[in-house]
Write an enzyme that holds these catalytic residues in place. Sequence first.
Site, PDB file in Angstrom:
ATOM      1  N   ASP A 149       0.824  -1.213   0.000  1.00  0.00           N
ATOM      2  CA  ASP A 149       0.000   0.000   0.000  1.00  0.00           C
ATOM      3  C   ASP A 149       0.857   1.261   0.000  1.00  0.00           C
ATOM      4  O   ASP A 149       0.580   2.214  -0.736  1.00  0.00           O
ATOM      5  CB  ASP A 149      -0.942   0.006   1.216  1.00  0.00           C
ATOM      6  CG  ASP A 149      -2.071  -1.007   1.094  1.00  0.00           C
ATOM      7  OD1 ASP A 149      -2.288  -1.538  -0.018  1.00  0.00           O
ATOM      8  OD2 ASP A 149      -2.743  -1.273   2.116  1.00  0.00           O
ATOM      9  N   ASP A 166       8.473  12.955   5.056  1.00  0.00           N
ATOM     10  CA  ASP A 166       8.267  12.699   6.492  1.00  0.00           C
ATOM     11  C   ASP A 166       7.548  11.372   6.697  1.00  0.00           C
ATOM     12  O   ASP A 166       6.597  11.271   7.481  1.00  0.00           O
ATOM     13  CB  ASP A 166       7.481  13.838   7.147  1.00  0.00           C
ATOM     14  CG  ASP A 166       7.611  13.804   8.687  1.00  0.00           C
ATOM     15  OD1 ASP A 166       8.579  13.183   9.186  1.00  0.00           O
ATOM     16  OD2 ASP A 166       6.754  14.389   9.368  1.00  0.00           O
TER      17      ASP A 166
END
Length: 427
Positions: A149, A166
């Site tokens: 995913d 991030d």
Amino acid sequence: MACGSESGGKEPSSHHGTVSLGDADQTMKPAFFEIFGEMWNVQARLGQGVSASVYRVSSGRASSAAVKEFQVDAQGGDYGYHKERSVLEDIQGHKNIVTLYGVFTNHNCLGASTRCLLLELLDVSVSELLVRASNQGHSMWVIQHCARDVLEALSFLHREGYVHADLKPRNVLWSADDECFKLIDFGLSYKEGHQDVKYIQTDGYRAPEAELQNSLAQAGLEGDAGCTVAIDLWSLGIILLEMYSGIKLKETVRSQEWKDNSSAIIDHIFASKIVVGPAIPVYHLRDLIKSMLHHDPNKRSTAEKALCSPFFSIPFAPHIEDLVMLPTPVLRLLNVIDDNHLHNEEEYEDIVEDMKAECQKYGAVVSLLIPKENPGKGQVFVEYASAGDSKEAQRLLTGRTFDGKFVVATFYPLSAYKRGYLYQTVQ
């Protein structure tokens, strides 16, 4: 207290799960937001950072969402809000990226205005999954699901020219309704080659070249053209290694040993974990992780190439713990029905009706299945109209007694249930 707002955007769909950004102080949260002319009650603060707070909001039982409220920055501007809004608007439509429903301005009672994003509400984060797994690590089913995913999201993001910058366990969340992991928090994201953020990535998930660039920025020196999409692959490699080992690796990746020979440390982590079952999938995962953790970003795997790893061609079954942790619209009830009830047609029909009546107390039941033969013999599968209903049912049914037996309630993958595929789950 939030008193009103000006809004724009589209209404969210009715049911979404629970964003989880870690525990946060529950004080001083607004009581409500007015969004699209409707009052949304604030149920909880889900996370709080330097520049923004995230709240779970509801406009009644049928509608839940997340609001990300940005603080006005030190210069009195809305840079953080505009930055994240523009990135999210540019990358909408991918199933593994959080959905932006709309934007609005919130006016509080003190006369101050804040900018807000109305977002899809998600469920458990990989950070929470790591805490729950303690030092055991996760099943190959969860690791494969998460890896695929996130790589699908990164592949799309990188094709669009963006670096997430991030990636960490707290920014990867499970969607109960879509039954997949999704990326959130694009506040540090930038177009490759146009880096407008000096300090990027979070300690423990920071690529070596980002570490160097951050150090140069701190010293007031300019680096080169900026970090590439390769930094996201590094972060994902660390996340997957933590999911496999069940160990936080922040101190490990800071060590000189890691800098000298990270490959040997990865080998040691894999060799030291007792694995039940065939070794080949484990070797494929190890090699996939190694391909993401080259110190030279030019040698690191791309997201598209990583998706071609043989690790993704192996079918895994979920552990029972996985099906307790990851909500879906389908509930599976164990320890409910004796085999002898299954072969008496009259008793069987009565049990089906009784179970349906019981399960409908918690939400709209779309279908109910009680297999008479294995796999799944005697288990009760209940498909609810939404994951919100199945979560409420799981909470209230677990530990209840039915015909003198204690009920065990887990979730079950909707995609497998729809295909008629009933896993023999690993205990």
